[in-house]
Design a protein around this motif. Structure first.
Motif, short mmCIF file in Angstrom:
data_model
loop_
_atom_site.label_atom_id
_atom_site.label_comp_id
_atom_site.label_asym_id
_atom_site.label_seq_id
_atom_site.Cartn_x
_atom_site.Cartn_y
_atom_site.Cartn_z
N ILE A 1 0.86 -1.25 -0.06
CA ILE A 1 -0.20 -0.14 0.20
C ILE A 1 0.97 1.43 0.00
N PHE A 2 1.92 1.32 0.67
CA PHE A 2 2.98 2.21 0.77
C PHE A 2 3.18 2.67 -0.73
N ILE A 3 3.93 1.54 -1.40
CA ILE A 3 4.58 1.72 -2.87
C ILE A 3 3.32 2.38 -3.64
N ASN A 4 2.27 1.75 -3.43
CA ASN A 4 1.02 2.43 -4.41
C ASN A 4 0.76 3.68 -3.81
N LEU A 5 0.96 4.04 -2.67
CA LEU A 5 0.35 5.30 -2.13
C LEU A 5 1.24 6.44 -2.85
N GLY A 6 2.50 6.32 -3.22
CA GLY A 6 3.26 7.54 -3.92
C GLY A 6 2.62 7.70 -5.40
N ALA A 7 1.97 6.66 -5.99
CA ALA A 7 1.48 6.63 -7.36
C ALA A 7 0.20 7.23 -7.28
N ILE A 8 -0.87 6.91 -6.08
CA ILE A 8 -2.12 7.42 -5.65
C ILE A 8 -1.83 9.07 -5.56
N LEU A 9 -0.88 9.37 -4.80
CA LEU A 9 -0.74 10.92 -4.80
C LEU A 9 -0.25 11.83 -6.21
N ILE A 10 0.10 10.87 -7.09
CA ILE A 10 0.50 11.48 -8.33
C ILE A 10 -0.89 11.69 -8.99
N ALA A 11 -1.96 10.74 -9.05
CA ALA A 11 -3.17 10.72 -9.56
C ALA A 11 -3.98 11.95 -8.92
N ALA A 12 -3.75 12.15 -7.54
CA ALA A 12 -4.44 13.38 -6.84
C ALA A 12 -3.77 14.69 -7.32
N SER A 13 -2.38 14.68 -7.61
CA SER A 13 -1.92 15.94 -8.20
C SER A 13 -2.52 16.17 -9.63
N ALA B 1 1.58 -7.42 -7.83
CA ALA B 1 1.03 -6.20 -7.76
C ALA B 1 0.65 -5.40 -8.83
N SER B 2 0.50 -6.28 -10.17
CA SER B 2 0.31 -5.54 -11.28
C SER B 2 -0.96 -4.56 -11.28
N PRO B 3 -2.13 -5.19 -10.92
CA PRO B 3 -3.61 -4.91 -10.67
C PRO B 3 -3.24 -3.39 -9.71
N LEU B 4 -2.45 -3.47 -8.88
CA LEU B 4 -2.46 -2.11 -7.78
C LEU B 4 -1.93 -1.12 -8.74
N LEU B 5 -0.72 -1.26 -9.43
CA LEU B 5 -0.26 -0.11 -10.15
C LEU B 5 -1.02 0.15 -11.30
N LEU B 6 -1.77 -0.81 -11.98
CA LEU B 6 -2.28 -0.44 -13.02
C LEU B 6 -3.69 0.41 -12.92
N THR B 7 -4.21 0.03 -11.70
CA THR B 7 -5.48 0.99 -11.16
C THR B 7 -4.96 2.22 -10.84
N THR B 8 -3.89 2.68 -10.44
CA THR B 8 -3.33 3.93 -10.00
C THR B 8 -3.00 4.61 -11.25
N ALA B 9 -2.54 4.00 -12.36
CA ALA B 9 -2.11 4.39 -13.57
C ALA B 9 -3.21 4.90 -14.47
N ASP C 1 -6.19 5.64 -13.03
CA ASP C 1 -6.78 6.73 -12.48
C ASP C 1 -6.17 8.10 -12.92
N ALA C 2 -4.63 8.09 -12.84
CA ALA C 2 -4.15 9.51 -13.06
C ALA C 2 -4.49 9.75 -14.63
N ILE C 3 -4.36 8.91 -15.46
CA ILE C 3 -4.48 9.19 -16.90
C ILE C 3 -5.83 9.50 -17.12
N GLY C 4 -6.63 8.57 -16.73
CA GLY C 4 -8.12 8.95 -16.90
C GLY C 4 -8.72 10.23 -16.48
N PHE C 5 -8.15 10.80 -15.20
CA PHE C 5 -8.66 12.09 -14.79
C PHE C 5 -8.01 13.13 -15.65
N PHE C 6 -6.61 12.76 -16.07
CA PHE C 6 -6.15 13.81 -17.23
C PHE C 6 -6.83 13.96 -18.40
N VAL C 7 -7.11 13.02 -18.89
CA VAL C 7 -7.95 13.05 -20.20
C VAL C 7 -9.51 13.45 -19.92
N PHE C 8 -10.10 13.01 -18.93
CA PHE C 8 -11.32 13.77 -18.62
C PHE C 8 -11.24 15.17 -18.44
#
Lengths: 447, 447
Positions: free
Chosen positions: B287-299, B421-429, B431-438
């Protein structure tokens, strides 16, 4: 020209080897088909005829269809004759599905004995032990002498060189299973002994057998628990019908596990293999089902529109809530589904799973909540926002742990497969609840 | 009193049965431990001593520790003597991990021959075939007569009644593997024949063997592909070292599949079994490793704060973008990881996987995009918002299909386990790309 293509070379090396595994040949052919259909067909025709049907059966459904359409009917019937009864049945059933006319045309060309075997095995549902048994097996009655068995063995070995011989099945005159005897045991008795005498002399000759209508998943469990190599399949009156052998079990264990992995993501192996269209449709079905739930999560956010309007930072932090809830919930789902697959279902056990997942959810919730709360405080410079997101994460991750275990447990309780799309439903549930908690707390505490 | 507890009754029924599976006994004991440690200990002591070590070995690590701490050292050494060499090694290694003092105390009490076996097997890494072989096996040299083999067989059966006997391993005088012969074959030869004569008379006596340092995952593949029941393990000079048997393979296939399922969610079976603390820590790590990626999505969302301020409906639809991207991406990840597990890695194959996943992503993206676009139009009464969300979903789901296959393919290319952890990383990726596009589309098209 084809010599320059490494895949073709590999294929030919495989064919020349002493041990040819139909699975490997099928996989090489599949690779060739991606490059060029012509290569697929020319190399398929190089497979020796005693292996060809098995190789075709190991191809994905779309290539199976290509292969059977290409072969002349007579040749097809000929190569099917080399298959063991369970595989021949599988072949004919698959043919029925993708090329019913070919099935109609070649069925009468099969040997009457094979036709009879196929029609008998076709009566079983695909989840029953009977559908996986071989009807070719070496058996003898209690009155026979070792010398007679040796003669039978010679004949059997000549005609069925490929069949694994581990145990001899012993029946009474009416065909009821009496015992199974290892060949290494028979080695220690004189030619003139009868099987009845052999059985009496052996310390433990009783053998496990399964009913033809037993679920195949129960049979694979039995193989694993009792380290079986071979098990007899009997009908309701204990009459010997066939046997299931270790090599089928390897594939079954693998297939069961694979099916579970697919199910959890809302995909289905058969659909993936059949065609692009069926894969796409089956996946769409699950996204549709989930879409309803997703719109509920969106409605929760909609309910708090005014709150977000007052502080857009809330919208920035929403994805953090959702992603963390999904992560933690899916960890709980995966672990719980796997534990349920091992067969435990008692209430004590459920209580133990639930308390474990809630405990981990709370602990990790507190740790992650404190970190994200601090990050949010420094990011947005609003102390209370840090408190709100921190609290919301603690609550949401605790609920994610609870739901991640409760969802599969509830499915299992109502006899629904706990693996089916649990992660999909869980993610949406933690989304909706997470947004409700986060935005609700914000509304109360921030303004 | 204990008679009223169904689990205890079940346990006693299992013990009285003809066929006792150590795995089942261990599972029942585990259930009892959840209820009451006292029940666990009293019932553990009812297990017959020839099964006890195997039952203890099948317990989760925490209960293994309890059990070995309870037993007197002499008794523990005694019950270990009933284990086959591979399991005895496993037992001692596990003991080393959880109770090093007990290991020190009991090791000298073991039979010198068992000590020698354990120290030999301990040299292998846990992913090597050597670590899974049994060193107890029936073998003979080419010069021996069938009559001699029968004598050997009698002795072997007396001392190792539980060992499966399928094949006889034949070596030359220096111990180099020459052939393996089925016992059913031996049955057909006279007492005075030598094994050399038997081998000459058999049409195909060559056998597959594996090197002791071969990866165990390669061995399980071999068993599945060639339908093996037993395989000889040899050293670099083809000297017979031991054998691996079908029953180990059932558990290995299951364990490999299980490990993959766990890995995909960022959990780990060993950690889950060891203790609550280790389960919680291992999950937190991911979750820690993913948290970094999640914060990118939030940014990414933060970048579009002003856009959201202008139209809060965007915040309402953000979860729809994220959840759909995660769903579609994870379907692609699951299917791709499974296909890669089957061993295909060529560029042609990668291209085929990628184009399939992108195709499905595009088709389902268009269908879902049209639906959600229409829903959004009626919900918010802003025609252009419907267009924006529809377009964003089409683009995001296409990218999700691409990423869902590209991510595991890339991992595989760099020899990283694609399941981790492919699904974890994928979900965050997504998220970030989806928000950017939308939100990017919204900014351009709505205002």
């Amino acid at each position: 020209m084809s010599e320059n293509i490494p895949a073709v070379q590999q294929f030919e090396t495989l064919l020349q080897g002493n041990h040819v595994a139909p699975d490997s040949l099928a996989r090489m052919l599949q690779e060739l088909a991606y490059q060029d259909y012509g290569l697929f067909f020319t190399n398929l025709s190089k497979v020796p005829k005693d292996l060809l049907a098995e190789v075709i059966l190991a191809l994905p459904l779309s290539l199976f269809k290509e292969a059977v359409s290409m072969l002349p009917h007579k040749k097809l019937a000929d190569v099917i004759s080399y298959l063991e009864s369970d595989k021949a049945t599988d072949f004919i059933q698959r043919l029925e599905r993708v090329e019913p006319q070919v099935r109609e045309a070649i069925y009468p060309l099969l040997h009457p004995k094979q036709q009879e075997q196929i029609s008998r095995l076709s009566q079983y549902r695909s989840d029953e032990a009977g559908a996986y048994m071989q009807t070719e097996l070496l058996w003898a009655t209690t009155g026979e002498h070792i010398a007679e068995i040796k003669e039978k063995l010679k004949v059997f070995k000549k005609h069925k060189a490929e069949m694994p011989l581990i145990k001899l099945f012993v029946t009474d005159k009416e065909g009821h299973l009496v015992a199974t005897v290892h060949f290494s045991d028979l080695l220690l008795f004189e030619d003139e002994k009868t099987l009845a005498e052999v059985i009496d002399a052996l310390p433990s000759h009783k053998s496990l057998s399964v009913r033809d209508h037993t679920l195949i998943t129960e049979v694979t469990k039995l193989f694993r628990e009792f380290d079986l190599a071979m098990v007899a399949v009997v009908d309701s009156e204990n009459r010997l019908q066939g046997c299931i052998v270790f090599d089928d079990i390897y594939d079954l264990i693998f297939a069961e596990e694979e099916a579970q992995a697919f199910k959890m993501s809302g995909t289905k192996q058969e659909a993936e293999e059949e065609s692009l269209l069926s894969a796409q449709r089956h996946r769409l079905k699950w996204i549709f089902i989930n879409l309803g739930a997703i719109l509920i999560a969106a409605s929760v956010v909609n309910f708090f529109r005014e709150t977000i309007e007052q502080l857009v930072a809330l919208a920035v932090l929403m994805p953090v809530i959702a992603a963390l809830g999904g992560n933690v919930g899916n960890q709980a789902v995966t672990v719980t589904v796997r534990r349920l697959a091992l067969g435990e279902t008692s209430w004590q056990y459920a209580k133990e799973i639930l308390s474990k997942e809630i405990y981990i959810g709370v602990i990790n919730g507190v740790i992650i909540g404190l970190i994200v709360g601090t990050v949010a405080y420094f990011w947005f410079q609003i102390p209370m926002l840090g408190v709100v997101i921190g609290l919301a994460i603690i609550i949401n991750l605790s609920i994610a742990g609870l739901l991640g275990s409760l969802l599969p447990l509830t499915f299992k309780h109502f006899d629904i497969d706990p693996a089916i799309a649990s992660p999909l439903l869980l993610t949406t549930a933690t989304d909706a609840i997470g947004f409700f908690v986060f935005l609700g707390l914000a509304k109360i505490m921030l303004f």
